[in-house]
Design an enzyme around this catalytic site. Structure first.
Site, mmCIF file in Angstrom:
data_model
loop_
_atom_site.group_PDB
_atom_site.id
_atom_site.type_symbol
_atom_site.label_atom_id
_atom_site.label_comp_id
_atom_site.label_asym_id
_atom_site.label_seq_id
_atom_site.Cartn_x
_atom_site.Cartn_y
_atom_site.Cartn_z
ATOM 1 N N THR A 90 39.089 29.738 36.802
ATOM 2 C CA THR A 90 38.861 30.274 38.137
ATOM 3 C C THR A 90 38.355 31.711 38.017
ATOM 4 O OG1 THR A 90 41.026 31.319 38.535
ATOM 5 C CG2 THR A 90 40.866 28.937 38.922
ATOM 6 N N ARG A 91 38.182 32.368 39.166
ATOM 7 C CA ARG A 91 37.742 33.767 39.193
ATOM 8 C C ARG A 91 38.938 34.718 39.241
ATOM 9 N NH1 ARG A 91 35.698 37.446 42.944
ATOM 10 N NH2 ARG A 91 36.281 36.054 44.647
ATOM 11 N N LYS A 92 40.136 34.182 39.051
ATOM 12 C CA LYS A 92 41.343 35.020 39.028
ATOM 13 C C LYS A 92 41.496 35.646 37.643
ATOM 14 C CE LYS A 92 43.766 32.282 42.533
ATOM 15 N NZ LYS A 92 44.929 31.404 42.825
ATOM 16 N N THR A 93 40.534 36.491 37.319
ATOM 17 C CA THR A 93 40.493 37.128 36.009
ATOM 18 C C THR A 93 40.880 38.598 36.124
ATOM 19 O OG1 THR A 93 38.127 37.490 36.360
ATOM 20 C CG2 THR A 93 38.757 35.555 35.081
#
Length: 300
Positions: free
Chosen positions: A140-143
């Site tokens: 995901t883009r939860k980086t």
């Protein structure tokens, strides 16, 4: 070409040098007192892996070393798997002693975290393969801000999809976009007016009706968010059946609550993508260390 190993470094953007400078500026903002102690005589160091996992992050380590006038000769490539039985020399690092030690912590941190993500990604990919899942497992883009390139790279090496890398690479209309716009249809139509045909649009939905509206509005990917596995499979199968004859082509993505110990419940033919942040948030690290070899430089 087909039989050549993949060069994962080609995935990386040209901003790698800027990333390395930021990392080193953070770790060495002014004087390196320890570097003065050891001086600039040539050094040879062994880069060791001491725990089980998948190696990932070699291009980042090389970039850090190169920035400081050092280099590494790697015995293994990204993607190599280690069983954690004993210490394994993965690379031999050479350069001025103070520069090798200045690079040490940044190199070890990047390798540890990137390899930890690759290890988690490999576990997800292996589970999907064992279950015969024909779809895609994705991150995901939860980086971590400033560390996304490393984390996405780790996913790639581990064998999962990186999903969208930023807000410009694909559109994801989430609940806040829908609420702020007024409806799924309005949000998709407004987005399509500027995104054109070349950018995919994904819509986050929480019910069959929302998903159907998104499909009718022309969304390319429908995220079924936070569904329990049993409900997810029923809704996904119903959507694929109800729109089987539709001209609108779409993919169904399952997300929310997916972990390594629960992912088996999400595998089904109607789901095309399973996305999860658990393969890059809160994962363990692979243990690396760097050891200067006394007298090695003089012997060469």
């Amino acid at each position: 070409m087909e039989n050549q190993p993949r060069d994962y470094a080609c995935f990386l953007p040209p901003r790698l040098d800027a990333l390395v400078d930021a990392w080193l500026d953070e770790d060495i903002p002014s004087t390196d007192y320890g570097g003065f102690v050891v001086g600039s005589r040539p050094a040879v160091a062994h880069l060791l892996v001491k725990s089980a996992g998948v190696l990932a992050g070699v291009p980042f380590a090389d970039a850090v070393l190169a920035r400081l006038g050092c280099s590494a000769e790697w015995a293994y490539a990204d993607g190599a798997m280690f069983d954690g039985e004993g210490k394994v020399v993965v690379a031999v690092v050479t350069g001025p002693t103070h520069r090798v030690l200045q690079a040490e912590r940044t190199v070890l941190n990047v390798l540890a975290r990137c390899s930890g993500i690759a290890t988690a990604a490999r576990a997800f990919a292996d589970k999907a393969a064992a279950a015969g899942f024909g779809g895609t497992v994705a991150g995901t883009r939860k980086t971590t801000p400033g560390f996304r390139d490393v984390e996405k790279y780790g996913m790639l090496v581990g064998g999962v999809d990186t999903h969208r890398t930023d807000l410009s690479s694909m559109v994801m209309l989430k609940d806040n976009h829908i609420w702020a716009t007024g409806s799924i249809t309005a949000a998709v139509e407004t987005c399509r007016s500027v995104a054109g045909f070349s950018v995919k649009i994904e819509v986050e939905t929480s019910s069959y009706d929302d998903a159907a509206e998104a499909i009718n509005a022309g969304a390319d990917v429908i995220m079924l968010d936070n569904f329990e596995p049993t409900e997810l499979k029923a809704v996904a199968a119903r959507l694929k059946a109800d729109f089987a004859g539709s001209a609108q082509k779409f993919l169904l993505e399952a997300s929310g609550g997916v972990r390594l110990d629960t992912v088996d419940g999400y595998f089904c033919d109607a789901i095309d993508i399973i996305s999860t942040s658990s393969l890059h948030q809160g994962v363990g690290v692979v243990d690396f260390s760097l050891k200067i070899q006394p007298g090695a430089a003089e012997q060469e």
